[in-house]
Write an enzyme that holds these catalytic residues in place. Structure first.
Site, PDB file in Angstrom:
ATOM      1  N   GLN A   1      33.662  38.376  42.574  1.00 35.70           N
ATOM      2  CA  GLN A   1      33.550  39.009  41.256  1.00 35.70           C
ATOM      3  C   GLN A   1      34.657  38.492  40.339  1.00 35.70           C
ATOM      4  O   GLN A   1      35.840  38.666  40.626  1.00 35.70           O
ATOM      5  CB  GLN A   1      33.662  40.526  41.407  1.00 35.70           C
ATOM      6  CG  GLN A   1      33.624  41.307  40.107  1.00 35.70           C
ATOM      7  CD  GLN A   1      33.942  42.781  40.324  1.00 35.70           C
ATOM      8  OE1 GLN A   1      34.619  43.130  41.282  1.00 35.70           O
ATOM      9  NE2 GLN A   1      33.465  43.639  39.450  1.00 35.70           N
ATOM     10  N   GLY A   2      34.293  37.876  39.222  1.00 35.55           N
ATOM     11  CA  GLY A   2      35.252  37.362  38.253  1.00 35.55           C
ATOM     12  C   GLY A   2      35.374  38.283  37.050  1.00 35.55           C
ATOM     13  O   GLY A   2      34.802  37.988  35.989  1.00 35.55           O
TER      14      GLY A   2
ATOM     15  N   SER B   1      38.681  40.788  36.534  1.00 36.61           N
ATOM     16  CA  SER B   1      40.085  40.968  36.152  1.00 36.61           C
ATOM     17  C   SER B   1      40.751  39.647  35.782  1.00 36.61           C
ATOM     18  O   SER B   1      40.456  38.589  36.347  1.00 36.61           O
ATOM     19  CB  SER B   1      40.868  41.618  37.293  1.00 36.61           C
ATOM     20  OG  SER B   1      40.422  42.934  37.521  1.00 36.61           O
TER      21      SER B   1
ATOM     22  N   SER C   1      38.665  38.916  45.166  1.00 33.73           N
ATOM     23  CA  SER C   1      38.436  39.012  46.609  1.00 33.73           C
ATOM     24  C   SER C   1      37.307  38.086  47.043  1.00 33.73           C
ATOM     25  O   SER C   1      36.278  37.973  46.365  1.00 33.73           O
ATOM     26  CB  SER C   1      38.083  40.455  46.989  1.00 33.73           C
ATOM     27  OG  SER C   1      39.131  41.331  46.650  1.00 33.73           O
TER      28      SER C   1
ATOM     29  N   GLU D   1      29.513  49.341  41.752  1.00 32.33           N
ATOM     30  CA  GLU D   1      30.790  49.207  42.455  1.00 32.33           C
ATOM     31  C   GLU D   1      31.416  50.573  42.699  1.00 32.33           C
ATOM     32  O   GLU D   1      32.091  50.788  43.704  1.00 32.33           O
ATOM     33  CB  GLU D   1      31.742  48.337  41.636  1.00 32.33           C
ATOM     34  CG  GLU D   1      33.073  48.055  42.325  1.00 32.33           C
ATOM     35  CD  GLU D   1      33.993  47.150  41.527  1.00 32.33           C
ATOM     36  OE1 GLU D   1      35.080  46.822  42.040  1.00 32.33           O
ATOM     37  OE2 GLU D   1      33.637  46.775  40.390  1.00 32.33           O
TER      38      GLU D   1
ATOM     39  N   GLU E   1      43.133  56.903  37.234  1.00 36.04           N
ATOM     40  CA  GLU E   1      43.357  57.440  35.895  1.00 36.04           C
ATOM     41  C   GLU E   1      42.197  57.103  34.968  1.00 36.04           C
ATOM     42  O   GLU E   1      41.739  57.950  34.176  1.00 36.04           O
ATOM     43  CB  GLU E   1      44.674  56.894  35.320  1.00 36.04           C
ATOM     44  CG  GLU E   1      45.921  57.364  36.037  1.00 36.04           C
ATOM     45  CD  GLU E   1      46.194  56.647  37.357  1.00 36.04           C
ATOM     46  OE1 GLU E   1      47.109  57.075  38.081  1.00 36.04           O
ATOM     47  OE2 GLU E   1      45.503  55.659  37.661  1.00 36.04           O
TER      48      GLU E   1
END
Length: 411
Positions: free
Chosen positions: A134-135, A137, A169, A254, A394
């Site tokens: 997964q690209g 962040s 990851s 997710e 948060e």
């Protein structure tokens, strides 16, 4: 007869019986190599080969992609992935390595890709032949995901991609990446588009993957650099500028929407994995000797374990609630709640295990004197990643407050 079996339709009951019988005969032997605690921390080809072989066997047996149409490599069944997950959990099977593919890429591709692309990509995703990453962040865009700056510039029917992704990851093994990037720098959310990118075939030709070593010594994380990588426009999902909406599909799954095969769906009880629920804590407390008796004799420890048991039961009841449409008052509530609470319960369980172990919790993985081979300290360190991934705790609370409960937005 279990509660699950009582709720099965005749077709589902037969599927459950077949799955249970197959798993009784085909659950693989424990590996000869130590496995990580989650598929996100696979480091060696030996680990990957063992887990890929298991996923392929389960897919061939009809236990993966059960509810997707046959035309895209699925089983064409009705609400049977949940049953497959339950039976694999019951049989304590290994986890599947292609967790990002199954849990995030598959639903995103299915809902947003052209039919030809679905038929091309999904069968190898379900079987585990193609690993996905997964690209999302970036160094300057973590919780503020809409601020991603990786940019794609149009060049005829191609796009030229430049940018930097991080905390990626499985990128070191991945054939494909789901990629959120910017195609318009003049606007924020509406300037985003979403692609699937074949990164393995582009290594050294526009893609560089470098490992990031964590405090645990694991290298499941990576950073990925795009340097003038060209991809075809056919790899774009949905319309130009609709990347944020596509990303919401990814994030919703997710965070726990849908019946998908995830690390929570299984885990072999061996030296390579550890069950972090309250029953395992009871076992650990009974085995941990103190100056007078065991840790299980400590009323404070017993109380904390009981609190964890109550929280786990609440999560289980919430999952059952998710199967009753009339009990779902908001489409995001249960997915967001589950992601938030599961990650925090797992972290608290591992933290409690550290307190039970006492000084022995300082012993590292594989130390001959470490309780349970040092798995609990490893679980504790890794648990912080799950309270950050897919939006921090948060962020989850803000979304629940603002979008589900209708509270005033935070400033």
């Amino acid at each position: 007869m279990s509660d699950e079996q009582l709720k099965d339709t005749p077709e589902q009951a037969q599927f459950r019986a077949d799955a249970r019988a197959w798993l009784a005969e085909n659950t693989p032997e424990p590996p000869t190599v130590r496995l990580p605690q989650s598929p996100l921390e696979i480091m060696t080809h030996e680990q990957l080969d063992y887990l890929q072989a298991w996923q392929k066997a389960a897919y061939d047996a009809g236990l993966v992609g059960c509810d997707y149409p046959v035309e895209v490599g699925g089983g064409g069944r009705d609400n049977c992935q949940r049953i497959a997950n339950e039976e694999m959990l019951r049989a304590r099977t290994p986890f599947f390595p292609n967790v990002i593919g199954l849990g995030m890429a598959a639903p995103t591709v299915f809902y947003h890709a052209q039919e030809e692309l679905k038929q091309r990509l999904l069968p190898a995703l379900f079987s585990g032949e193609d690993i996905w990453c997964q690209g999302f962040s970036e160094p300057g865009a973590g919780s503020d995901l809409a601020n991603v700056q990786t940019f794609a510039e149009r060049k005829g029917d191609k796009w030229v991609i430049n940018g930097h992704k991080v905390w990626t990851s499985l990128a070191h093994f991945a054939e494909w990446m789901i990629l959120l990037l910017r195609t318009d720098k003049s606007v924020k959310h509406d300037g985003l588009s979403y692609f699937v990118v074949p990164i393995k075939s582009a290594l050294g030709k526009g893609v560089t993957v470098s490992p990031l070593i964590k405090i645990t010594g694991e290298t499941g994380f990576n950073e990925v650099i795009f340097d003038n990588l060209e991809v075809d426009d056919s790899y774009r999902l949905d319309e130009l500028g609709k990347g944020w909406q596509v990303a919401m599909t990814t994030l919703l799954h997710e965070r726990g929407a849908g019946e998908l095969v995830t690390p929570r769906s299984g885990g072999m009880k061996s030296e390579s994995t550890h069950n972090t629920n309250s029953h395992a804590l009871v076992d650990l407390a009974r085995r941990t000797e103190r100056s007078s008796g065991t840790a299980a004799d400590d009323p404070l420890i017993r109380d904390r374990i009981m609190q964890q048991l109550i929280r786990e039961q609440g999560l289980a009841d919430n999952n059952r609630r998710s199967r009753v449409p009339d009990l779902q008052d908001h489409p995001m509530r249960l997915a967001l709640q589950n992601k938030l609470l599961m990650s925090e319960v797992a972290q608290d369980s591992a933290g409690l295990a550290m307190d039970i172990e006492g000084a022995a919790a300082s012993l590292y993985l594989g130390d001959g004197q470490a309780p349970d081979g040092g798995q609990w300290p490893m679980a504790y360190m890794n648990s912080f990643g799950f309270t950050i991934a897919a939006g921090t705790s948060e962020v989850q609370r803000n979304i629940l407050g603002e979008r589900v409960l209708g509270m005033a937005k935070s400033k």
